[in-house]
Design a protein around this motif. Structure first.
Motif, PDB file in Angstrom:
ATOM      1  N   TYR A 517       0.823  -1.205   0.000  1.00  8.50           N
ATOM      2  CA  TYR A 517       0.000   0.000   0.000  1.00  8.50           C
ATOM      3  C   TYR A 517       0.863   1.262   0.000  1.00  8.50           C
ATOM      4  O   TYR A 517       0.494   2.283  -0.577  1.00  8.50           O
ATOM      5  N   THR A 518       2.011   1.188   0.672  1.00 10.44           N
ATOM      6  CA  THR A 518       2.890   2.351   0.747  1.00 10.44           C
ATOM      7  C   THR A 518       3.491   2.674  -0.622  1.00 10.44           C
ATOM      8  O   THR A 518       3.663   3.848  -0.979  1.00 10.44           O
ATOM      9  N   ILE A 519       3.811   1.650  -1.372  1.00  5.44           N
ATOM     10  CA  ILE A 519       4.414   1.844  -2.700  1.00  5.44           C
ATOM     11  C   ILE A 519       3.367   2.303  -3.717  1.00  5.44           C
ATOM     12  O   ILE A 519       3.623   3.179  -4.542  1.00  5.44           O
ATOM     13  N   MET A 520       2.175   1.730  -3.622  1.00  6.09           N
ATOM     14  CA  MET A 520       1.131   2.009  -4.621  1.00  6.09           C
ATOM     15  C   MET A 520       0.469   3.360  -4.370  1.00  6.09           C
ATOM     16  O   MET A 520       0.549   3.917  -3.275  1.00  6.09           O
ATOM     17  N   PRO A 521      -0.208   3.898  -5.390  1.00  8.01           N
ATOM     18  CA  PRO A 521      -0.933   5.157  -5.204  1.00  8.01           C
ATOM     19  C   PRO A 521      -1.975   5.029  -4.096  1.00  8.01           C
ATOM     20  O   PRO A 521      -2.549   3.961  -3.876  1.00  8.01           O
ATOM     21  N   THR A 522      -2.214   6.144  -3.431  1.00  9.27           N
ATOM     22  CA  THR A 522      -3.129   6.147  -2.291  1.00  9.27           C
ATOM     23  C   THR A 522      -4.584   6.145  -2.757  1.00  9.27           C
ATOM     24  O   THR A 522      -4.963   6.901  -3.656  1.00  9.27           O
ATOM     25  N   LYS A 523      -5.387   5.312  -2.101  1.00  7.90           N
ATOM     26  CA  LYS A 523      -6.801   5.204  -2.467  1.00  7.90           C
ATOM     27  C   LYS A 523      -7.676   6.143  -1.638  1.00  7.90           C
ATOM     28  O   LYS A 523      -8.552   6.828  -2.167  1.00  7.90           O
ATOM     29  N   ASN A 524      -7.443   6.196  -0.321  1.00 11.69           N
ATOM     30  CA  ASN A 524      -8.298   6.983   0.579  1.00 11.69           C
ATOM     31  C   ASN A 524      -7.513   8.135   1.191  1.00 11.69           C
ATOM     32  O   ASN A 524      -6.291   8.077   1.326  1.00 11.69           O
ATOM     33  N   GLU A 525      -8.236   9.155   1.628  1.00 10.18           N
ATOM     34  CA  GLU A 525      -7.587  10.306   2.255  1.00 10.18           C
ATOM     35  C   GLU A 525      -7.117   9.964   3.666  1.00 10.18           C
ATOM     36  O   GLU A 525      -6.008  10.279   4.066  1.00 10.18           O
ATOM     37  N   ILE A 526      -7.993   9.318   4.465  1.00 12.64           N
ATOM     38  CA  ILE A 526      -7.644   9.015   5.856  1.00 12.64           C
ATOM     39  C   ILE A 526      -8.282   7.691   6.259  1.00 12.64           C
ATOM     40  O   ILE A 526      -9.376   7.337   5.792  1.00 12.64           O
ATOM     41  N   LYS A 541      -3.787   7.975   2.702  1.00 12.15           N
ATOM     42  CA  LYS A 541      -2.742   8.997   2.781  1.00 12.15           C
ATOM     43  C   LYS A 541      -2.383   9.291   4.233  1.00 12.15           C
ATOM     44  O   LYS A 541      -1.245   9.599   4.562  1.00 12.15           O
ATOM     45  N   LYS A 542      -3.407   9.183   5.107  1.00 11.04           N
ATOM     46  CA  LYS A 542      -3.201   9.495   6.522  1.00 11.04           C
ATOM     47  C   LYS A 542      -3.795   8.393   7.385  1.00 11.04           C
ATOM     48  O   LYS A 542      -4.748   7.712   6.996  1.00 11.04           O
ATOM     49  N   TYR A 543      -3.216   8.237   8.557  1.00 10.52           N
ATOM     50  CA  TYR A 543      -3.769   7.386   9.612  1.00 10.52           C
ATOM     51  C   TYR A 543      -4.265   8.287  10.743  1.00 10.52           C
ATOM     52  O   TYR A 543      -3.594   9.256  11.114  1.00 10.52           O
ATOM     53  N   TYR A 544      -5.429   7.953  11.277  1.00  8.31           N
ATOM     54  CA  TYR A 544      -5.828   8.520  12.570  1.00  8.31           C
ATOM     55  C   TYR A 544      -5.696   7.391  13.580  1.00  8.31           C
ATOM     56  O   TYR A 544      -6.465   6.413  13.538  1.00  8.31           O
TER      57      TYR A 544
END
Length: 608
Positions: A517-526, A541-544
Motif C-alpha cells: 500500500y505504501t508503494i502504490m498510489p493512495t486510495k483513501n484520504e484518511i 494517505k493518513k492514519y488517525y
C-alpha cells in the motif's frame, strides 16, 4: 514483640475498607454476623515470614467487646502461571481484568487447632505448628452485638537477635509540590513526631528537588532534608538522596534507604511494617531489596504489580507480576504469596540496604527510564522481598508515554544489555523484537517515533565516553521538541463508528500488505484505526491512530521518501551493532564501574 498491628480504615486516606476487613468497616459486629481478617492488611503472611525470618512462634491478640466465637484458618493460594504468561492478548482490558479475577488464582482454606484464651476484653489466639506457606487469619462471629477494637500479631523473641535498623526515605521530585507536601506531612505527624511509633527516632527524609520549586521553609525540620538538585531525571534525583543519606550523613548510621516516587499515596503503617520485618530478617536476606506492591490510586483495591520481570528479548520490556488482582477478593491474599518470576522492583517503593548502597554500586545515569530496571537486575543475586501489606498507591498514566520516551526505550535498554554479559543469541532475539517495534512505527507512518528509535541506537553506538560527557538536560530538552497533537475523533474529522478495531493479523503478512500500500498510489484520504491493534494495513494517505482508553488519537501522514530512508537507516544501524557486538560489550562493561561510582556522580551532580 508486636509484628503486625490490626489496622482499621482511616478516612484520611480513603482506602478501600475491604482491604482491612470483610463483614465490617469500623470493627462493629452485629449479633449473628461474622467478620473475617482474611484481608490484604490484616491477614498474616506466615509463608513469607517463615521464609524471610526465623519466626518460630506466633500469637494474635484481639481487644473485643461482646460475646464472640473465634476460629483460626490457614489459606494457601495457587496462581495459574500459564494463563498469566499468555497476557492480555486480543482481549479488551475490561474483559481481561474480569478473566484474571475468574481464572488466574484460587485458594484452599483449612481450619486450625489454635489455642484460644480470653481475659476480660483481651482474646489471645496462639498458633501452634506454624505452617511454612500461605497466610493465617481468624474469623470473629458475634454471639451478641460486639466490637473489635484493636490488637495485633505478636511473637516472643530475644531482643538481642534483632537487627539494628534506621531508615532514610529518598524522594525525587519534579514540580509535584502537592503530593510531596502531603506525604512528608504524613511521615512527620504519624512516624517521625509520634513517640508511640516504632520508627520514632529511626527515620529521616531526604528530598531531591529537581524542579527547585519546593519552599525550603515549609520543610524546615531536623529530620527532613531538602536539596535543590539539577534536573537530571529520576536517576539523578534518587542517586542524590542516596549520596546525601548514605555517604554524606554516614555518621547517622542509616541501614536502609527507601526510594519513593513523588506522586504516590503513602500509608504510614507501611513503613512501620517495613521496619519490623527488617529487624527480623535472616542473614541471607539482609542484602535483599524489599519492594512495595504497586496499587492503583484510582481503584485502590486493584493491584498493578508485585515485582516486575525484565525481559531482554521482547519488545514489551517488562511484565508486572500479579497485575489486576482485585485485592477485595480474599483468594488474592494467599495467591499473592505465590511469587511469579521477577527480577526487579520499581522505585515507587524500593527499600535498598546499606550493604549494597555502596559508593561503587550507584544507579546508572540514565536520566529517566530503565534506571530501576538496571539497578534491580544488577543486584538480583542479593534476592528480593515482597509481602502483603507493604505497598503504595500510584496514579495510572493519564496519557500514553510521551513520544520522546522512545529514545530512552532503545538507548537505555541497549546500555543495560551490553554493560552485562550478553550472548549473541539473546542479542539477535532482541533485534528481532526491536525490528518489529520499528517496522510497526513506520508502517503506521509514525516517522517521528522511528527517528527517535534510530537516534537512541546511534547514540548508544557512540560509546560510554560520549554518554558520560553528554549534557543530559540539553539532550532531554531537544527530545521534548518531538510532540504529538492529540485530537478527539470529531475534531479530527473522524466518525468514531468508522474506527477499525480488533483486527489484529499476522505481523509479517500485514507488514507486506502495508508495504504494498505504501508503494502504490493512495486510495483513501484518511483511515482511522485503533492504536492498540498494531497490524492493520490500510491504503490511505493518513492514519488517525485512536487510543480507546483515552478516547483520543492523533493524525500521521504517509511519506514514501521517509519510509524507505528510515528502513535503510535501521538496517544499517543493526548491521553496525552486529559487526561491533564484541567490542561494544567490552567497552561498555569496562566503563560501567566508573558510571556507577561516586566520583562520576559527584561530578555529574555538581557536588563539591
Amino acid at each position: 514483640m508486636l509484628l503486625q498491628p490490626i489496622l482499621f480504615p482511616d478516612k484520611k486516606y480513603s482506602i478501600e475498607p475491604e482491604l482491612f476487613f470483610h463483614g465490617t468497616s469500623d470493627g462493629r459486629i452485629l449479633a449473628g454476623s461474622t467478620v473475617s481478617l482474611e484481608s490484604y492488611f490484616n491477614a498474616f503472611s506466615i509463608g513469607k515470614w517463615r521464609e524471610y525470618t526465623d519466626l518460630d512462634n506466633l500469637y494474635l491478640q484481639l481487644e473485643i467487646k461482646g460475646d464472640v466465637e473465634i476460629r483460626a484458618y490457614h489459606a494457601v493460594g495457587e496462581v495459574d502461571e500459564e494463563f498469566l504468561q499468555k497476557g492480555r492478548g486480543k482481549l479488551p482490558e475490561d474483559e481481561y481484568i474480569r478473566q484474571v479475577n475468574e481464572k488466574a488464582y484460587t485458594a484452599e482454606r483449612t481450619e486450625l487447632d489454635a489455642e484460644i484464651s480470653r481475659t476480660d476484653s483481651c482474646c489471645t489466639i496462639s498458633f501452634v505448628n506454624l505452617p511454612v506457606d500461605g497466610i493465617l487469619y481468624v474469623t470473629v462471629k458475634a454471639l451478641s452485638d460486639a466490637e473489635l477494637i484493636g490488637g495485633g500479631y505478636c511473637t516472643e523473641v530475644d531482643e538481642v537477635r534483632l537487627n539494628s535498623v534506621k531508615i532514610a526515605v529518598g524522594i525525587c521530585t519534579f514540580k509535584r509540590e502537592e503530593f510531596v507536601s502531603r506525604n512528608v506531612k504524613s511521615l512527620k505527624s504519624d512516624l517521625i513526631g509520634n513517640i508511640d511509633s516504632p520508627l520514632h527516632g529511626k527515620l529521616e527524609v531526604y528530598i531531591a528537588d529537581n524542579g527547585q520549586t519546593l519552599d525550603k521553609a515549609s520543610f524546615d525540620d531536623e529530620k527532613v532534608h531538602l536539596f535543590p538538585n539539577p534536573n537530571l531525571g529520576g536517576a539523578g534525583g534518587f542517586t542524590r538522596t542516596m549520596i546525601e543519606a548514605m555517604f554524606r550523613d554516614k555518621a547517622k548510621g542509616f541501614t536502609h534507604i527507601i526510594f519513593m516516587d513523588d506522586d504516590i499515596l503513602l500509608y504510614p503503617p507501611v513503613l512501620e511494617r517495613t521496619y519490623t520485618l527488617l529487624r527480623m530478617l535472616k542473614a541471607e536476606y539482609k542484602k535483599a531489596i524489599l519492594g512495595g506492591h504497586m496499587l492503583y490510586l484510582e481503584q485502590m483495591y486493584m493491584q498493578h504489580a508485585v515485582g516486575v520481570l525484565y525481559r531482554k528479548t521482547e519488545s514489551n520490556i517488562a511484565k508486572a507480576s500479579h497485575k489486576f488482582f482485585d485485592l477485595r477478593n480474599p483468594d488474592t491474599i494467599s495467591a499473592n504469596e505465590v511469587m511469579s518470576p521477577t527480577n526487579h522492583t520499581g522505585w515507587w517503593y524500593a527499600c535498598i540496604p546499606q550493604t549494597i548502597a555502596k559508593e561503587n554500586n550507584l544507579p546508572m545515569p540514565f536520566f529517566i527510564h530503565f534506571d530501576d530496571v538496571e539497578y534491580g537486575v544488577r543486584n538480583i543475586e542479593n534476592k528480593e522481598i515482597y509481602i502483603n501489606g507493604i505497598s503504595v498507591w500510584h496514579p495510572s498514566p493519564k496519557n500514553k508515554a510521551p513520544l520522546w520516551m522512545s529514545y530512552y526505550d532503545i538507548r537505555n535498554r541497549l546500555i543495560t544489555m551490553f554493560s552485562t554479559p550478553l550472548s549473541k543469541r539473546c542479542f539477535r532475539q532482541y533485534i528481532k523484537a526491536a525490528a518489529r517495534m520499528f517496522c510497526t512505527a513506520v508502517l503506521h507512518f509514525e516517522y517521528q517515533k522511528a527517528e527517535l528509535y534510530l537516534q537512541g541506537m546511534k547514540d548508544f553506538l557512540k560509546g560510554p565516553e560520549a554518554f558520560m560527557n553528554c549534557d543530559a538536560l540539553s539532550l532531554h530538552r531537544d527530545l521534548q521538541k518531538n510532540r504529538i497533537e492529540y485530537l478527539p475523533p470529531d475534531v479530527a474529522g473522524v466518525d468514531e463508528s468508522d474506527i477499525i478495531k480488533g483486527k489484529n493479523r499476522n505481523f509479517l503478512l500485514a507488514g507486506m500488505i502495508q508495504l504494498f500500500y505504501t508503494i502504490m498510489p493512495t486510495k483513501n484520504e484518511i483511515c482511522a484505526v485503533s492504536a492498540d491493534c498494531n497490524y492493520i494495513p490500510c491504503n490511505a494517505k493518513k492514519y488517525y491512530l485512536y487510543f480507546d482508553k483515552l478516547k483520543t488519537g492523533y493524525i500521521v501522514e504517509k511519506n514514501r521518501e521517509k519510509f524507505f530512508k528510515l528502513l535503510f537507516e535501521f538496517f544499517s544501524v543493526v548491521f553496525r551493532l552486529n559487526m561491533k557486538f564484541d567490542s561494544l560489550q567490552s567497552i561498555w562493561q569496562k566503563a560501567k564501574p566508573a558510571l556507577i561510582g561516586l566520583p562520576f556522580w559527584e561530578k555529574y551532580l555538581g557536588l563539591k
